[in-house]
Write a protein that holds these residues in place. Structure first.
Motif, PDB file in Angstrom:
ATOM      1  N   VAL A  73       3.273 -26.916  49.742  1.00 41.92           N
ATOM      2  CA  VAL A  73       2.896 -27.611  51.111  1.00 41.92           C
ATOM      3  C   VAL A  73       3.322 -26.571  52.429  1.00 41.92           C
ATOM      4  N   LEU A  74       2.857 -27.005  53.313  1.00 43.85           N
ATOM      5  CA  LEU A  74       3.067 -26.251  54.641  1.00 43.85           C
ATOM      6  C   LEU A  74       4.358 -27.090  55.554  1.00 43.85           C
ATOM      7  N   ILE A  75       5.188 -26.397  55.915  1.00 41.56           N
ATOM      8  CA  ILE A  75       6.458 -26.948  56.694  1.00 41.56           C
ATOM      9  C   ILE A  75       6.378 -25.790  57.869  1.00 41.56           C
ATOM     10  N   ASP A  76       6.282 -26.586  59.017  1.00 45.65           N
ATOM     11  CA  ASP A  76       6.034 -25.747  60.273  1.00 45.65           C
ATOM     12  C   ASP A  76       4.892 -24.872  60.246  1.00 45.65           C
ATOM     13  N   GLY A  77       3.888 -25.344  59.470  1.00 41.56           N
ATOM     14  CA  GLY A  77       2.552 -24.371  59.534  1.00 41.56           C
ATOM     15  C   GLY A  77       2.998 -23.070  58.436  1.00 41.56           C
ATOM     16  N   LYS A  78       4.063 -23.132  57.778  1.00 39.95           N
ATOM     17  CA  LYS A  78       3.986 -22.096  56.679  1.00 39.95           C
ATOM     18  C   LYS A  78       4.315 -22.584  55.294  1.00 39.95           C
ATOM     19  N   LYS A  79       3.928 -21.817  54.419  1.00 36.87           N
ATOM     20  CA  LYS A  79       3.864 -22.426  53.011  1.00 36.87           C
ATOM     21  C   LYS A  79       5.278 -22.077  52.550  1.00 36.87           C
ATOM     22  N   ASN A  80       5.647 -23.431  51.928  1.00 39.49           N
ATOM     23  CA  ASN A  80       7.075 -23.505  51.402  1.00 39.49           C
ATOM     24  C   ASN A  80       7.360 -21.988  50.317  1.00 39.49           C
ATOM     25  N   THR A  81       8.466 -21.732  50.499  1.00 36.35           N
ATOM     26  CA  THR A  81       8.706 -20.591  49.553  1.00 36.35           C
ATOM     27  C   THR A  81       9.613 -20.627  48.429  1.00 36.35           C
ATOM     28  N   SER A  82      10.081 -21.791  48.166  1.00 40.01           N
ATOM     29  CA  SER A  82      11.086 -22.153  47.180  1.00 40.01           C
ATOM     30  C   SER A  82      10.569 -23.495  46.568  1.00 40.01           C
ATOM     31  N   TYR A  83      11.096 -23.500  45.223  1.00 37.99           N
ATOM     32  CA  TYR A  83      10.624 -24.949  44.363  1.00 37.99           C
ATOM     33  C   TYR A  83      10.959 -25.989  45.225  1.00 37.99           C
ATOM     34  N   CYS A  84      12.330 -26.038  45.591  1.00 38.24           N
ATOM     35  CA  CYS A  84      12.638 -27.063  46.332  1.00 38.24           C
ATOM     36  C   CYS A  84      12.938 -26.768  48.055  1.00 38.24           C
ATOM     37  N   THR A  85      12.606 -27.497  48.932  1.00 34.84           N
ATOM     38  CA  THR A  85      12.852 -27.134  50.209  1.00 34.84           C
ATOM     39  C   THR A  85      13.808 -28.292  50.701  1.00 34.84           C
ATOM     40  N   PRO A  86      14.934 -27.873  51.455  1.00 35.44           N
ATOM     41  CA  PRO A  86      15.707 -29.035  51.764  1.00 35.44           C
ATOM     42  C   PRO A  86      15.384 -29.663  53.038  1.00 35.44           C
ATOM     43  N   PRO A  87      15.902 -30.822  53.447  1.00 36.84           N
ATOM     44  CA  PRO A  87      15.507 -31.878  54.613  1.00 36.84           C
ATOM     45  C   PRO A  87      15.856 -31.030  55.840  1.00 36.84           C
ATOM     46  N   THR A  88      15.167 -31.050  56.846  1.00 33.74           N
ATOM     47  CA  THR A  88      15.642 -30.500  58.412  1.00 33.74           C
ATOM     48  C   THR A  88      16.870 -31.522  58.760  1.00 33.74           C
ATOM     49  N   VAL A  89      16.722 -32.557  58.576  1.00 32.71           N
ATOM     50  CA  VAL A  89      18.013 -33.533  58.811  1.00 32.71           C
ATOM     51  C   VAL A  89      18.849 -33.675  57.735  1.00 32.71           C
TER      52      VAL A  89
END
Length: 169
Positions: A73-89
């Protein structure tokens, strides 16, 4: 375009012999491959996952990660780099209380909520051409993730789910 709402809670103790990472760890897998398309030795379906974590009474273990199995997925316009990406909150829940999670999908925009609060927003889910199974879902160059199954998951720790609701937009 839909909104999925689920109440869940962790209960009891980790299953004897289970890996330690399974402690109060579960998820909602969505946009998932069908059960019949999975290989017998395949650990997880190709999917997006709202990762559910429960606290251990002292440390922070926020719920709401996006885990990408055979996808990205894209988070803030960038491709996620890890299997799981933590929530921002980050919200950690200790004990066995009921928690409400929601997943809102509007086109290519997806939001994770916990107890009514948005904890993560991402966009543009795609099948990962570098993943041995994920790449098999790319047809005629179209790598867009746009449909699939929904499943409830527990990783070796007892969980209860209730009040599962889905609303189409």
């Amino acid at each position: 375009n839909y909104r999925l709402k689920v109440e869940y809670r962790f209960t009891g103790e980790l299953t004897p012999g289970a890996p330690s990472w399974g402690f109060r760890d579960g998820g909602i897998q969505y946009h998932s491959q069908s059960p019949e398309s999975m290989k017998i030795d395949q650990s997880f379906p190709v999917c997006l996952e709202y990762n559910l974590l429960g606290g251990n009474g002292k440390d922070n273990r926020p719920s709401g990660d996006i885990c990408c199995s055979g996808t990205y997925v894209l988070i803030d316009g960038k491709k996620n780099t890890s299997y799981c990406t933590p929530p921002t909150v980050k919200r950690t829940f200790h004990g066995d209380q009921w928690i409400i999670l929601e997943i809102e999908v509007k086109g290519d925009s997806i939001r994770h909520f916990v107890n009514g609060e948005e904890v993560l927003h991402f966009e543009n889910p795609r099948y990962n051409a570098d993943h041995p199974i994920g790449k098999t879902f790319i047809v005629n160059g179209d790598d867009k993730v746009k449909e699939g199954y929904i499943s409830l998951q527990s990783n070796s720790h007892p969980m209860d789910f209730r009040k599962i609701e889905i609303m189409e937009y």
